[in-house]
Structures are given as C-alpha cells and as structure tokens.
Design an enzyme around this catalytic site. Sequence first.
Site, PDB file in Angstrom:
ATOM      1  N   GLU A 115       0.917  -1.337  -0.063  1.00 42.66           N
ATOM      2  CA  GLU A 115       0.028  -0.126  -0.056  1.00 42.66           C
ATOM      3  C   GLU A 115       0.870   1.360   0.103  1.00 42.66           C
ATOM      4  OE1 GLU A 115      -2.422  -1.664   3.443  1.00 42.66           O
ATOM      5  OE2 GLU A 115      -4.236  -0.877   2.237  1.00 42.66           O
ATOM      6  N   GLU A 143      -3.841  -9.417   3.733  1.00 45.57           N
ATOM      7  CA  GLU A 143      -4.289  -9.327   4.873  1.00 45.57           C
ATOM      8  C   GLU A 143      -5.575  -9.935   5.279  1.00 45.57           C
ATOM      9  OE1 GLU A 143      -3.144  -6.880   2.807  1.00 45.57           O
ATOM     10  OE2 GLU A 143      -2.667  -5.183   3.755  1.00 45.57           O
TER      11      GLU A 143
HETATM   12  C1  LIG Z   1      -7.140   0.072  12.419  1.00 41.13           C
HETATM   13  C2  LIG Z   1      -5.745  -0.461  11.691  1.00 41.13           C
HETATM   14  C3  LIG Z   1      -5.441   0.137  10.537  1.00 41.13           C
HETATM   15  C4  LIG Z   1      -4.244  -0.587   9.756  1.00 41.13           C
HETATM   16  C5  LIG Z   1      -3.903  -0.005   8.492  1.00 41.13           C
HETATM   17  C6  LIG Z   1      -3.026  -0.797   7.834  1.00 41.13           C
HETATM   18  C7  LIG Z   1      -3.371  -2.216   7.598  1.00 41.13           C
HETATM   19  C8  LIG Z   1      -2.178  -3.026   7.076  1.00 41.13           C
HETATM   20  C9  LIG Z   1      -2.308  -4.396   7.015  1.00 41.13           C
HETATM   21  C10 LIG Z   1      -1.179  -5.179   7.088  1.00 41.13           C
HETATM   22  O1  LIG Z   1      -0.184  -4.817   6.629  1.00 41.13           O
HETATM   23  S1  LIG Z   1      -1.091  -6.752   7.653  1.00 41.13           S
HETATM   24  C11 LIG Z   1       0.312  -7.451   7.384  1.00 41.13           C
HETATM   25  C12 LIG Z   1       0.540  -7.906   6.069  1.00 41.13           C
HETATM   26  N1  LIG Z   1       1.589  -8.694   5.694  1.00 41.13           N
HETATM   27  C13 LIG Z   1       1.899 -10.190   5.761  1.00 41.13           C
HETATM   28  O2  LIG Z   1       0.842 -10.624   6.039  1.00 41.13           O
HETATM   29  C14 LIG Z   1       3.143 -10.640   5.889  1.00 41.13           C
HETATM   30  C15 LIG Z   1       3.373 -11.326   6.845  1.00 41.13           C
HETATM   31  N2  LIG Z   1       4.859 -12.251   6.818  1.00 41.13           N
HETATM   32  C16 LIG Z   1       5.018 -13.224   5.988  1.00 41.13           C
HETATM   33  O3  LIG Z   1       4.341 -13.382   4.995  1.00 41.13           O
HETATM   34  C17 LIG Z   1       6.427 -13.541   5.967  1.00 41.13           C
HETATM   35  O4  LIG Z   1       7.104 -13.218   7.387  1.00 41.13           O
HETATM   36  C18 LIG Z   1       7.464 -12.721   5.137  1.00 41.13           C
HETATM   37  C19 LIG Z   1       7.439 -11.268   4.981  1.00 41.13           C
HETATM   38  C20 LIG Z   1       7.418 -13.286   3.560  1.00 41.13           C
HETATM   39  C21 LIG Z   1       9.049 -13.236   5.383  1.00 41.13           C
HETATM   40  O5  LIG Z   1       8.898 -14.760   5.569  1.00 41.13           O
HETATM   41  P1  LIG Z   1      10.340 -15.558   6.105  1.00 41.13           P
HETATM   42  O6  LIG Z   1       9.995 -17.036   5.662  1.00 41.13           O
HETATM   43  O7  LIG Z   1      11.438 -15.040   5.469  1.00 41.13           O
HETATM   44  O8  LIG Z   1      10.318 -15.181   7.445  1.00 41.13           O
HETATM   45  P2  LIG Z   1       9.369 -15.561   8.728  1.00 41.13           P
HETATM   46  O9  LIG Z   1       9.692 -16.602   9.478  1.00 41.13           O
HETATM   47  O10 LIG Z   1       7.875 -15.692   8.267  1.00 41.13           O
HETATM   48  O11 LIG Z   1       9.321 -13.997   9.419  1.00 41.13           O
HETATM   49  C22 LIG Z   1      10.555 -13.782  10.198  1.00 41.13           C
HETATM   50  C23 LIG Z   1       9.940 -12.980  11.211  1.00 41.13           C
HETATM   51  O12 LIG Z   1       9.374 -11.766  11.027  1.00 41.13           O
HETATM   52  C24 LIG Z   1       8.015 -11.861  11.728  1.00 41.13           C
HETATM   53  N3  LIG Z   1       7.246 -11.195  10.966  1.00 41.13           N
HETATM   54  C25 LIG Z   1       7.183 -11.325   9.618  1.00 41.13           C
HETATM   55  N4  LIG Z   1       6.101 -10.443   8.942  1.00 41.13           N
HETATM   56  C26 LIG Z   1       5.647  -9.744  10.097  1.00 41.13           C
HETATM   57  C27 LIG Z   1       4.910  -8.612  10.180  1.00 41.13           C
HETATM   58  N5  LIG Z   1       3.981  -8.097   9.095  1.00 41.13           N
HETATM   59  N6  LIG Z   1       4.698  -8.092  11.476  1.00 41.13           N
HETATM   60  C28 LIG Z   1       5.343  -8.644  12.538  1.00 41.13           C
HETATM   61  N7  LIG Z   1       6.345  -9.523  12.571  1.00 41.13           N
HETATM   62  C29 LIG Z   1       6.462 -10.248  11.257  1.00 41.13           C
HETATM   63  C30 LIG Z   1       7.956 -13.082  12.002  1.00 41.13           C
HETATM   64  O13 LIG Z   1       6.722 -13.585  12.972  1.00 41.13           O
HETATM   65  C31 LIG Z   1       9.194 -13.673  12.303  1.00 41.13           C
HETATM   66  O14 LIG Z   1       9.249 -13.477  13.624  1.00 41.13           O
HETATM   67  P3  LIG Z   1      10.214 -14.460  14.445  1.00 41.13           P
HETATM   68  O15 LIG Z   1      10.067 -13.922  15.846  1.00 41.13           O
HETATM   69  O16 LIG Z   1      11.471 -14.896  14.052  1.00 41.13           O
HETATM   70  O17 LIG Z   1       9.380 -15.799  14.440  1.00 41.13           O
END
Ligand SMILES: CCCCCC/C=C/CC(=O)SCCNC(=O)CCNC(=O)[C@H](O)C(C)(C)COP(=O)(O)OP(=O)(O)OC[C@H]1O[C@@H](n2cnc3c(N)ncnc32)[C@H](O)[C@@H]1OP(=O)(O)O
Length: 717
Positions: free
Chosen positions: A103, A123
């Site tokens: 976005e 999302e």
């Molecule tokens: C009223 C509120 C208004 C809000 C308006 C805005 C709304 C926005 C909505 C969003 O953006 S929701 C989030 C959308 N994004 C996702 O769904 C992506 C999620 N992540 C992934 O798909 C994967 O993690 C990745 C980015 C493709 C990376 O994959 P990879 O296999 O390389 O690593 P992982 O083991 O999955 O992740 C590493 C580590 O990072 C943490 N993590 C990943 N993404 C997020 C995130 N978006 N937020 C917080 N943390 C995230 C994951 O949990 C891992 O953490 P760990 O502690 O090492 O396990």
Amino acid sequence: MAKYSRLHGSVGLISLANPPVNALSSVVRHAISEKVAKAFRDPEVTCVVICGENGVFCGGADIREFASTMRGPPLVPMIDAIEEGEKPVVAAIEGVAFGGGLELALGCHYRIAHYKARVGLPEVTLGLLPAAGGTQRLPRLTGVAPALQLITTGRHVAAPEALKLGIVDQVTEQNTVEVAVQFAKSVVGQALHNRRLSLRQLSCPPDGLFEETMAQIKQRARGAVAPIACVQAVKAAATLPFKAGMDKERDLMATLFNSGQAKALQYSFFAQRSVAKWNLPNGAHSGISKARAVHRAAVIGLGTMGRGIVVSLVRAGISVIAMETNEKQLHTGKKMVIAILEKDAQKHNAAPRADLVHFTERLSDLSNVDLVIEAVYEDMVLKKDIFKQLSMICKPDAFLCTNTSALNVDELAAVTGRPEMVVGMHFFAPAHVMKLLEVVYGQHSSPEAVATAMQLGKRLGKVSVAVGNCPGFVGNRMMKLYVEQAHFLLEEGATPEQVDEALEEFGFAMGIFKVSDLSGLDVGWRVRKEAGLTGAGVDWKEPPRRRQGRRYSPLADLLCEKGHLGQKTSRGWYLYEKPGGRDPKPDQGLHSFLVEYRSKYGLKARRIDKDEVLERCLFSLINEGFCILDDGIASGPEDVDVIYVHGYGWPRHRGGPMFYADMVGLSKVLERLEFYHQAHPDVPYLKPSPLLRKLVRNGSPPIREWREFLKRPHSHL
Ligand SMILES: CCCCCC/C=C/CC(=O)SCCNC(=O)CCNC(=O)[C@H](O)C(C)(C)COP(=O)(O)OP(=O)(O)OC[C@H]1O[C@@H](n2cnc3c(N)ncnc32)[C@H](O)[C@@H]1OP(=O)(O)O
C-alpha cells in the site's frame, strides 16, 4: 527505523530499517512521515526513492501491534501525503512488498521491482482487509477483476506477473535501488497527475463479477468473514468516488479488526512460526541443534503414502531410491510417481525430474543414502524386520525414519544398533499435497536427528511440528476420540448427515463421516484390530458395546464386515453412484441399519442438536489436547493447533482446538466436559484433564500464558 540520505545531490533516499522484514511499526511510520516531509521540504532534493534495508522492502504492518492499542501516525495520511507530493517518489522493491508495504508502494508514483521480489495484499489471511487504501488503489491500477482476485485470496505475486498486471512499472535483475535512483532522476519534471492512483477513473467491471465472486467465496471460505468484506471494499472502489471508497474501506476494517476471526488468524500466523522453534523435554532445542544435509534419501514402500513422499523429495531436488518388494506395487507406484512429476513439469514448463528417482526391489541398494523413510503399512512385525535390516545395510550415519501414524517409534529404534538416529516422520495423505509433518522424537532420538527431520520437512515445504512418542502422537491421538464420539452420536439417534452438517457449519472442510468414506473405513478397522478392539484379539466375555473396560461402538466394524468401506466400494456412511464416486448422498439403507442396530441393543433414539454434536466431538478432542500438553507430548498449545489446522481441516479462522477452547472460555469447556462425563461415565476420556482444571483454578489465563503451567522441560544434555 527509517534512514535518510542524499544521493547524487538531488535524490532523497529513505530506507526502512526494522529487521527482519521492515514491518511498519509505529516508530517506522513515524520515521517515514518525518523523512518524507524532510525530503519534500529540501529544495535541493528533486525526487525520492523509498527502499528497505537487507533486501526486503516491507512485510506490511507490524502484526504484533494489532494486539494492543494502535499508537503512532496512521498509515493512510502518510501514504496520501506521499501521493500528493510534488516530487516524484519511486518505490524500490526487493524481497517482498506485502500488505501495508505494498500500500505504501501504491502511494508512490512509480514502482521498480527486483525480478525475484514478490508483492501482495495478504491481509485477508489475517482476518483483515488492506485498509491503507489497498482496496481502492489496486483496482485503479490493475482493473477490478485482477485486484478482486488478489485481495480476496491474499495471493503473492512474483515480480514478472506483477509487471504484466501493471502493479510495477519495471522489473530489474540489477541493483534495484540504483535502478530506481536513475529512474527517479529521469522522471523529474514530468507531470505527476496521472501517476496518482487516487485520481484515476476505474473502467466498469464485467457484469456479475461481484455476485459471482461472493458466491464462490461463500462456498470456499467456510464461514470466514474477511473475504466477504474484501469484496465489499473492492465493490466500493468500483462504484464510489475515491474518498467515499476509503471511508467504506475504513468502516469495513473496523468491523474486522477486533473480530475473533482476525485474532484466530493472527494467532495462527505466529503459531506456525513458533513451531519451527522446537524444544524437547530433555532440553534440546532448535537453537542449539544442528541439522545434517540430506543429499540422497530412500523411501520404502510405494503405496499411497510412499509415492507422495517420493514426489515431495524429488520436488525439493533430492535424489531418491524408491524401494518396493511387491512387483505389481512397484510397477503401479513407479507409473504414478512419474505421472505426477510429468504433470508438475508441464505446469512449470520444465523438464520432468524423474531422473532423480531410482526404483528398486532390493533393500541392499539403500547402503549409501543419508536418510531412509519407511512407509510400509502399519504392521509392527514387518516394520521391525525392515529396521533391523536397515541398521545393517545403511551407512552408520544414515538416519532411519518411519512414516508410522501411530506405532511406537522407540520399539522400532530398539531393534536397530543406532536408536539415536531413529525418528518418526509422519506425513499426511496425500503426502505431496498435505502441508503437515509430525516429526516424532523417541526416547533416544538425538537432537541432530530431530533437527535433520525438521529441516528436511522445511525443505519439502511442509509445516513441521516436533512431537513426542505415544500412540497416535498428537493428531491421531486426538482424532480417535473425536471419531468415537461421532459414532456414539449415531448410536444415540443422530445420522451421519446431521453430524457432518454441524461440523461443516463450524468450518471443517468435510464432516468426519465424509472424511472416513474418503480415506476408507478399512483404515481404522485395521488399527482397531491391531489394538485388540475388534477381530481375533477381542475378549468376547465383555458386553458387545464395551471393549477393554469402556464404551465401544462396533458400528464401523459392522459396516466393514459388510464390505461397506466408503467411496471405493460406493457405500460407507453415505451412498455413492459408483465405486470411486465422490458425491455423497444420504443412504436410506444405512439409516435402516442404524434403526435395527439401536433396536438390537435396546438404544432409544433421541433428538441431538448441533450444539451437542459440536461439544461432544470438539470438547473431547480439546480435552485430549490438554492431556497431550500435560504429558509433554506437545511443547505448547501452538503445536497442537498447527497440527489440527494443517493436517485435520480445522478451520484456520478458528485458530485450532486449543485456541478455540480459550475463545469459548476454559470454565465453559470444563463445565460441559464434567456434564458429559457424568452422563457417560463409561467414556473415561470425557473426564476433564488435570491441566484444564489447573488453568481454570488459576483464573483461565490466556493461551499465550499456558506454557507457564506446563511441566518444565529438564535437561539431560
Ligand atoms: C485500524 C488499523 C489500520 C491498519 C491499516 C494498515 C493495515 C495493514 C495491514 C497489514 O499490512 S497486515 C500485514 C500484512 N503482511 C503480511 O501478512 C506478511 C506476513 N509475513 C510474511 O508473509 C513473511 O513473514 C515474510 C514477510 C514473507 C517473510 O518470510 P520468511 O519466511 O522470510 O520469515 P518469517 O519466519 O515468516 O518471518 C520472520 C520474522 O518476522 C516476523 N514477521 C513477519 N512479518 C511480520 C509482520 N508483518 N509483522 C510482525 N512480524 C512479522 C515473523 O513473525 C518472524 O518472527 P520470529 O520472531 O522470527 O518468528
């Protein structure tokens, strides 16, 4: 959290810096707003590039922040300010641009992506919708139909496809930031008006698009609400001015944000990641255990399971020896493996990988492999014989794994001269499709063996969960009681259709009786025979509906004796138009059989409502989940939940059985189990587990605190 520098004197470079995925946490949003304003203010700066550090543009909003009150600058005005700016802003996308990350990029005037990057609005998989303008800007960029598909499924799109869809303006194999900087300089002075997506007009979507999509979603989503809200938001983009569409997007998001489904899906996201960080009761854990590389593997047995495992290994580029002693089975297995690999090749426009498999009838061919997966049928004597031979034939450092779904891994390890190299790798059928892998550690399994099996699972694209050794491990141990309850419900007056309808309404892809018909009733029959519950091993002095001192329903055994084995014989719990038919129809013959059965055993049929079906089936399963946690067979509730979501069709938007228990309320689960146990004292597993009682006594803490109430692992290392 976002760094600012000036390149070539006139380019403002803003780098998101929040490892590991540059999530848009409040400090990052704050920093971006500040740096963008700074760049816009600076008279020397003529254009701006936004990128992410460490090869990742942005993984979206920080999902961890959703659990608390959202603080810091909101995304929408920040993105609007970028779009409204008078200097061109270019997003340099490496790694991923997901959710709020995409976005943000859509608010930029141009997008340049590395050819390996992926973009998407996932999302919906978190129970949300893209609420920072994604539902309004993406359709204005790609057209309504592609945007609707991407937003309602959360599909990740690889850069080349993103280019075709118009999501990015250019794809590069070079240094993306450098290309973006040059690009930004080249567009300085060009009009930005038509680069502002909020100002674009949308062309009319095809007739019936929203209605059709909504109908498909209602069928597919099994009660999930987020995909429906996504359709409504995109429809607003197609029918309302941008500002009104944004208002609709915000209102729809407000209904989703605090919903139970969003909480369940976000829990699932983190649960799936937490199971990769396994730990064993002896103190070994993923942080200190090194996996060994597997270059050559072998699979023994080319039945349904073995074939699927061979395909999974080949898909991961591992060379495999596929061994089967039965000549006919070898021939059929080989044909089917090759057919699947050829289909894969066609799909990906690549050469088939069949050269990676060598088919053989000789066990002696396995002398040089790094890891063996035995996948013959569930017969302990046969498996022991194989493991004894493997122990002599295979090189001393080869891992010996069994695909058993319930048998004792320690008993198999004991017949080898290397019990530390033995682990269970319990795949789920069909193994080349199903995501789940239970890695079963025995008493003597070394941390290296567990780490290797977990790593191999990851390489095969599986969600792997390390579990302890007990009959049925985690998944099947819980499943057994759920199935038994369903059979008892038939004895008491329900029909398979009523039970399945309640479970499907709850969100299961298929009710338990349909699942049983699909996998074949003979599967459970064989297991019950092995356990002495039916067939030759039964103590016939017990009353007919009691076995081994407790209530037993012989209903499924009786169907098997009649040859009604499910889909393959065209009759089971349902009727099918022909053997192998897929479309279940209520079977009047089965209904009459149930009436006769009840009358034979003096059972009075009563009306059973949906709540009772759900409570009896699901609470017994949940209660066993608590016993499993108490026994240390699973290291935390997330492990149980990941297993049920990925292996047993538990609806993802309900988090998993343990999460569901937390949502329903532990005291309610306890109270209902006490009620049912009193009503059915001959069903011992309805007695509430000590752990459940302990949690309720301690004020029903939320699921994230349950681990504190589990017995602590103790180190033997
Ligand atoms: C009223 C509120 C208004 C809000 C308006 C805005 C709304 C926005 C909505 C969003 O953006 S929701 C989030 C959308 N994004 C996702 O769904 C992506 C999620 N992540 C992934 O798909 C994967 O993690 C990745 C980015 C493709 C990376 O994959 P990879 O296999 O390389 O690593 P992982 O083991 O999955 O992740 C590493 C580590 O990072 C943490 N993590 C990943 N993404 C997020 C995130 N978006 N937020 C917080 N943390 C995230 C994951 O949990 C891992 O953490 P760990 O502690 O090492 O396990």
